[in-house]
Design an enzyme around this catalytic site. Structure first.
Site, PDB file in Angstrom:
ATOM      1  N   GLU A   1     -54.947  61.768  -1.227  1.00 32.15           N
ATOM      2  CA  GLU A   1     -55.149  61.051  -2.500  1.00 32.15           C
ATOM      3  C   GLU A   1     -56.637  60.773  -2.718  1.00 32.15           C
ATOM      4  O   GLU A   1     -57.161  60.938  -3.826  1.00 32.15           O
ATOM      5  CB  GLU A   1     -54.351  59.745  -2.488  1.00 32.15           C
ATOM      6  CG  GLU A   1     -52.851  59.979  -2.553  1.00 32.15           C
ATOM      7  CD  GLU A   1     -52.017  58.732  -2.349  1.00 32.15           C
ATOM      8  OE1 GLU A   1     -50.821  58.784  -2.661  1.00 32.15           O
ATOM      9  OE2 GLU A   1     -52.536  57.709  -1.876  1.00 32.15           O
TER      10      GLU A   1
ATOM     11  N   ASP B   1     -50.525  50.424  -4.255  1.00 32.05           N
ATOM     12  CA  ASP B   1     -49.734  49.355  -3.632  1.00 32.05           C
ATOM     13  C   ASP B   1     -50.241  47.999  -4.091  1.00 32.05           C
ATOM     14  O   ASP B   1     -49.467  47.055  -4.222  1.00 32.05           O
ATOM     15  CB  ASP B   1     -49.798  49.497  -2.103  1.00 32.05           C
ATOM     16  CG  ASP B   1     -49.188  50.814  -1.667  1.00 32.05           C
ATOM     17  OD1 ASP B   1     -48.014  51.042  -1.993  1.00 32.05           O
ATOM     18  OD2 ASP B   1     -49.901  51.639  -1.068  1.00 32.05           O
TER      19      ASP B   1
ATOM     20  N   GLY C   1     -45.816  59.101  -4.804  1.00 29.65           N
ATOM     21  CA  GLY C   1     -45.074  57.832  -4.800  1.00 29.65           C
ATOM     22  C   GLY C   1     -44.004  57.802  -5.874  1.00 29.65           C
ATOM     23  O   GLY C   1     -43.872  58.734  -6.678  1.00 29.65           O
ATOM     24  N   SER C   2     -43.247  56.709  -5.894  1.00 28.66           N
ATOM     25  CA  SER C   2     -42.112  56.628  -6.818  1.00 28.66           C
ATOM     26  C   SER C   2     -42.574  56.526  -8.278  1.00 28.66           C
ATOM     27  O   SER C   2     -41.889  57.027  -9.185  1.00 28.66           O
ATOM     28  CB  SER C   2     -41.225  55.439  -6.450  1.00 28.66           C
ATOM     29  OG  SER C   2     -41.975  54.249  -6.452  1.00 28.66           O
TER      30      SER C   2
HETATM   31  C1  5RP Z   1     -48.814  56.807  -1.606  1.00 30.22           C
HETATM   32  C2  5RP Z   1     -49.453  55.790  -2.464  1.00 30.22           C
HETATM   33  C3  5RP Z   1     -48.681  55.305  -3.643  1.00 30.22           C
HETATM   34  O1  5RP Z   1     -49.419  55.530  -4.792  1.00 30.22           O
HETATM   35  C4  5RP Z   1     -48.396  53.844  -3.475  1.00 30.22           C
HETATM   36  O2  5RP Z   1     -47.748  53.658  -2.228  1.00 30.22           O
HETATM   37  C5  5RP Z   1     -47.517  53.306  -4.611  1.00 30.22           C
HETATM   38  O3  5RP Z   1     -46.259  53.891  -4.536  1.00 30.22           O
HETATM   39  P1  5RP Z   1     -45.078  53.491  -5.506  1.00 30.22           P
HETATM   40  O4  5RP Z   1     -45.429  54.046  -6.844  1.00 30.22           O
HETATM   41  O5  5RP Z   1     -43.868  54.163  -4.876  1.00 30.22           O
HETATM   42  O6  5RP Z   1     -44.964  51.999  -5.502  1.00 30.22           O
HETATM   43  O7  5RP Z   1     -50.560  55.345  -2.258  1.00 30.22           O
HETATM   44  O8  5RP Z   1     -49.575  57.094  -0.457  1.00 30.22           O
END
Ligand code: 5RP
Length: 227
Positions: free
Chosen positions: A104, A85, A30-31
């Site tokens: 994950e 999220d 993720g970002s």
């Molecule tokens: C990816 C995930 C990420 O950890 C989650 O979506 C958070 O992402 P971001 O740091 O871009 O907000 O579960 O599958």
């Protein structure tokens, strides 16, 4: 006022303190994790490498000179760093916005400590405002959508460029909105039993032990290890 990008950079750097010298580190997706990977580059001579939760993170790790090990080559990891999220006050999370939830959960299950890195917008009272991602075997998607409908959820197959998104595992994702998940442990156990579900994006059995939350006044540390 810090931007969300600056908050992510700050928390990505803060997570470095949990990386153990001489040991592999588990890396999420993720970002926010991308900021952690950028920061981790400064420690690349102090760790043998990483176990990654997605093809995307693997590419980024290799690009900064960090060796990536297969999960099956490694028995335990002392720490897994990943975003969320949503995270609730008990450390239960919704994850999978980046479609990497299955890997994950696998890497998290193999780790002694899950360090969640997030900005303060991710902290919620009850999980469910963010649509719950569920990785499914494509032939079961429509039945699973109906099962969520019976629970009061609204589920759709996630699309990319007009066709169903295909995960790193060759499966599809459905996103379920309209749920209030008061019992994340029970919800995760129940949905995991449905035929065709690969992984539900509620991380209750693999919850966070610690959350580093980036706020406009600094990093707040939430410790769930006793909860
Ligand atoms: C990816 C995930 C990420 O950890 C989650 O979506 C958070 O992402 P971001 O740091 O871009 O907000 O579960 O599958």
């Amino acid at each position: 006022m810090l931007t969300q990008d600056e908050l992510k950079t700050m928390v990505g750097q803060a997570a470095l303190q949990y990386v153990v010298s001489g040991e592999l580190v588990g890396v999420g997706t993720g970002s926010t994790v991308n900021k952690f990977i950028e920061a981790l580059a400064s420690l690349r001579d102090r760790i043998p490498g990483a176990v990654s939760s997605s093809e995307a993170s693997t590419q980024r790790l290799r690009a900064v000179g960090i060796r990536v090990f297969d999960c099956n080559e490694v028995e335990r990891l002392s720490v897994y760093v990943d975003g969320a999220d949503e995270i609730d006050p008990r450390g239960y999370m919704i994850k999978g916005g980046g479609a990497a939830l299955t890997r994950e959960k696998i890497v998290a299950a193999q780790s002694d400590r899950f360090v969640c890195i997030a900005d303060e917008s991710k902290l919620v009272g009850t999980l469910g405002h963010f649509a719950v991602p569920v990785e499914v075997i494509p032939m079961a998607a429509q039945r699973i959508i109906r099962q969520f409908g019976a629970l009061g959820g609204m589920a759709v197959v996630r699309q990319r460029d007009g066709v169903p998104l295909v995960t790193d595992n060759g499966q599809h994702i459905i996103d379920v909105s309209g749920l209030q998940i008061a019992d994340p442990l029970g919800f995760e156990s129940t949905v995991n039993q449905w035929p065709g579900v690969v992984t539900v994006g509620v991380f209750a059995h693999q919850k966070a032990h610690l959350c580093l939350l980036a706020t406009h006044t600094g990093i707040r540390t939430l410790d769930f290890s006793a909860a």
